[in-house]
Design a protein around this motif. Structure first.
Motif, PDB file in Angstrom:
ATOM      1  N   ARG A   1     -10.798  21.907  23.323  1.00 16.81           N
ATOM      2  CA  ARG A   1     -11.723  21.021  24.252  1.00 16.81           C
ATOM      3  C   ARG A   1     -11.929  21.567  25.704  1.00 16.81           C
ATOM      4  O   ARG A   1     -13.047  20.722  27.001  1.00 16.81           O
ATOM      5  CB  ARG A   1     -11.677  19.974  23.757  1.00 16.81           C
ATOM      6  CG  ARG A   1     -12.464  18.726  24.584  1.00 16.81           C
ATOM      7  CD  ARG A   1     -13.904  19.344  24.780  1.00 16.81           C
ATOM      8  NE  ARG A   1     -14.223  19.248  22.991  1.00 16.81           N
ATOM      9  CZ  ARG A   1     -15.082  17.667  22.984  1.00 16.81           C
ATOM     10  NH1 ARG A   1     -15.275  16.590  23.237  1.00 16.81           N
ATOM     11  NH2 ARG A   1     -15.378  17.489  21.552  1.00 16.81           N
ATOM     12  N   MET A   2     -10.468  21.792  26.291  1.00 12.18           N
ATOM     13  CA  MET A   2      -9.974  22.299  27.266  1.00 12.18           C
ATOM     14  C   MET A   2      -9.916  23.388  27.691  1.00 12.18           C
ATOM     15  O   MET A   2     -10.079  23.448  28.825  1.00 12.18           O
ATOM     16  CB  MET A   2      -8.668  21.040  27.732  1.00 12.18           C
ATOM     17  CG  MET A   2      -8.999  19.922  27.500  1.00 12.18           C
ATOM     18  SD  MET A   2      -6.671  19.024  27.694  1.00 12.18           S
ATOM     19  CE  MET A   2      -7.143  19.250  29.075  1.00 12.18           C
ATOM     20  N   THR A   3      -9.975  24.359  27.104  1.00 15.63           N
ATOM     21  CA  THR A   3     -10.212  25.833  27.795  1.00 15.63           C
ATOM     22  C   THR A   3     -11.531  26.188  27.085  1.00 15.63           C
ATOM     23  O   THR A   3     -12.379  25.785  26.669  1.00 15.63           O
ATOM     24  CB  THR A   3      -8.668  26.349  27.115  1.00 15.63           C
ATOM     25  OG1 THR A   3      -9.594  26.624  25.732  1.00 15.63           O
ATOM     26  CG2 THR A   3      -7.552  25.997  27.283  1.00 15.63           C
ATOM     27  N   THR A   4     -12.002  27.428  27.171  1.00 13.51           N
ATOM     28  CA  THR A   4     -13.082  28.441  27.095  1.00 13.51           C
ATOM     29  C   THR A   4     -12.949  29.458  26.452  1.00 13.51           C
ATOM     30  O   THR A   4     -11.136  29.616  26.516  1.00 13.51           O
ATOM     31  CB  THR A   4     -14.323  28.977  27.953  1.00 13.51           C
ATOM     32  OG1 THR A   4     -13.040  29.400  29.690  1.00 13.51           O
ATOM     33  CG2 THR A   4     -14.733  27.302  29.443  1.00 13.51           C
ATOM     34  N   PRO A   5     -13.563  29.798  25.790  1.00 16.60           N
ATOM     35  CA  PRO A   5     -13.140  31.660  24.775  1.00 16.60           C
ATOM     36  C   PRO A   5     -12.619  32.508  25.910  1.00 16.60           C
ATOM     37  O   PRO A   5     -12.065  33.027  25.400  1.00 16.60           O
ATOM     38  CB  PRO A   5     -14.863  32.261  24.176  1.00 16.60           C
ATOM     39  CG  PRO A   5     -15.442  30.928  23.811  1.00 16.60           C
ATOM     40  CD  PRO A   5     -14.602  29.055  24.973  1.00 16.60           C
ATOM     41  N   ASP A   6     -13.239  32.873  26.850  1.00 22.06           N
ATOM     42  CA  ASP A   6     -12.668  33.495  27.935  1.00 22.06           C
ATOM     43  C   ASP A   6     -11.323  33.118  28.721  1.00 22.06           C
ATOM     44  O   ASP A   6     -10.396  33.739  28.638  1.00 22.06           O
ATOM     45  CB  ASP A   6     -13.656  33.249  29.069  1.00 22.06           C
ATOM     46  CG  ASP A   6     -14.531  34.182  29.011  1.00 22.06           C
ATOM     47  OD1 ASP A   6     -15.184  35.235  28.202  1.00 22.06           O
ATOM     48  OD2 ASP A   6     -15.584  33.782  29.821  1.00 22.06           O
ATOM     49  N   GLN A   7     -10.865  32.182  28.606  1.00 24.46           N
ATOM     50  CA  GLN A   7      -9.440  31.430  28.856  1.00 24.46           C
ATOM     51  C   GLN A   7      -8.382  31.982  28.032  1.00 24.46           C
ATOM     52  O   GLN A   7      -7.550  31.625  28.175  1.00 24.46           O
ATOM     53  CB  GLN A   7     -10.059  29.764  29.480  1.00 24.46           C
ATOM     54  CG  GLN A   7     -10.720  29.701  31.060  1.00 24.46           C
ATOM     55  CD  GLN A   7     -10.433  28.170  31.149  1.00 24.46           C
ATOM     56  OE1 GLN A   7     -10.607  27.782  30.125  1.00 24.46           O
ATOM     57  NE2 GLN A   7     -10.305  27.925  32.105  1.00 24.46           N
ATOM     58  N   GLN A   8      -9.217  30.760  26.531  1.00 26.91           N
ATOM     59  CA  GLN A   8      -7.740  31.226  25.145  1.00 26.91           C
ATOM     60  C   GLN A   8      -8.882  31.928  24.174  1.00 26.91           C
ATOM     61  O   GLN A   8      -9.161  31.359  23.374  1.00 26.91           O
ATOM     62  CB  GLN A   8      -7.347  29.423  24.944  1.00 26.91           C
ATOM     63  CG  GLN A   8      -6.526  29.075  26.097  1.00 26.91           C
ATOM     64  CD  GLN A   8      -5.118  29.615  26.463  1.00 26.91           C
ATOM     65  OE1 GLN A   8      -4.993  30.252  25.063  1.00 26.91           O
ATOM     66  NE2 GLN A   8      -4.425  29.562  26.684  1.00 26.91           N
TER      67      GLN A   8
END
Length: 208
Positions: free
Chosen positions: A46-53
């Protein structure tokens, strides 16, 4: 209250091996709260995006991944667990710092994490214990899923992945001297886990 020499108990094992069946009565026995790794996964997602994680979001962004070869799916499962490791280290470290006992259970707990000497800068000092449940029979895992999720039908591919991943976890845990408990017979699983935990050194003896 039952005596314990641990602050954090990690209950690992592949999907379908009965961790929830054991973790909740275990937490009641020792009168400590429980944390499910799946909840941490949802929070990180919920706190990240697929690009970030990308790995933490992998199963959502690759809905066809279940069709990959079993060995590849297991590799991805381990990779996702490694990606979640910093979050788990932080949670464990916080409980060591505050002195608040907890049972943490989930598929993404790795034996290497359980064997660490420190977590987020907090020394374990023997306060972190771990047990891994193991069910090597894919046919039994199919039956477990059928009982737990009857609306999903016969989950043979998922069971094959779980059996292979469970074998991997059990082998790594045994190498590190971390107890591995066979899931069956279910009537004695909790008793066998507690017997290991109540022993002076839970790392003594790797099969139960």
């Amino acid at each position: 209250m039952n005596e314990r020499d641990w602050r954090v108990l990690l209950l690992g094992g592949a999907s379908g091996t009965g961790k929830s069946r054991v973790s909740y009565p275990l937490a009641r026995r020792y009168r400590v709260p429980i944390v499910e790794v799946d909840d941490l996964v949802l929070a990180v997602q919920r706190m990240t995006t697929p690009d970030q994680q990308p790995l933490v979001h992998y199963w959502d962004t690759h809905p066809d991944a279940a069709g990959l070869p079993v060995s590849r799916v297991v590799e991805l499962q381990v990779a996702v667990a490694e990606a979640l490791r910093p979050a788990l280290e932080a949670v464990i470290g916080n409980h060591l710092e505050t002195g608040t006992p907890v049972v943490i259970e989930g598929d993404y707990l790795l034996p290497a994490l359980a064997a660490q000497d420190s977590f987020a800068g907090r020394p374990a000092d023997g306060r972190v214990r771990a047990v891994f449940l193991h069910e090597p029979d894919a046919g039994q895992l199919v039956a477990n899923y059928r009982h737990r999720e009857p609306h999903e039908g016969e989950q043979h591919s998922r069971a094959q992945v779980s059996a292979r991943y469970g074998d991997w976890l059990a082998a790594r845990a045994a190498e590190l001297g971390i107890p591995v408990v066979t899931a069956r017979p279910w009537a004695t699983t909790l008793r066998r886990v507690c017997a290991l935990l109540d022993a002076p050194d839970g790392r003594t003896g790797t099969r139960g």
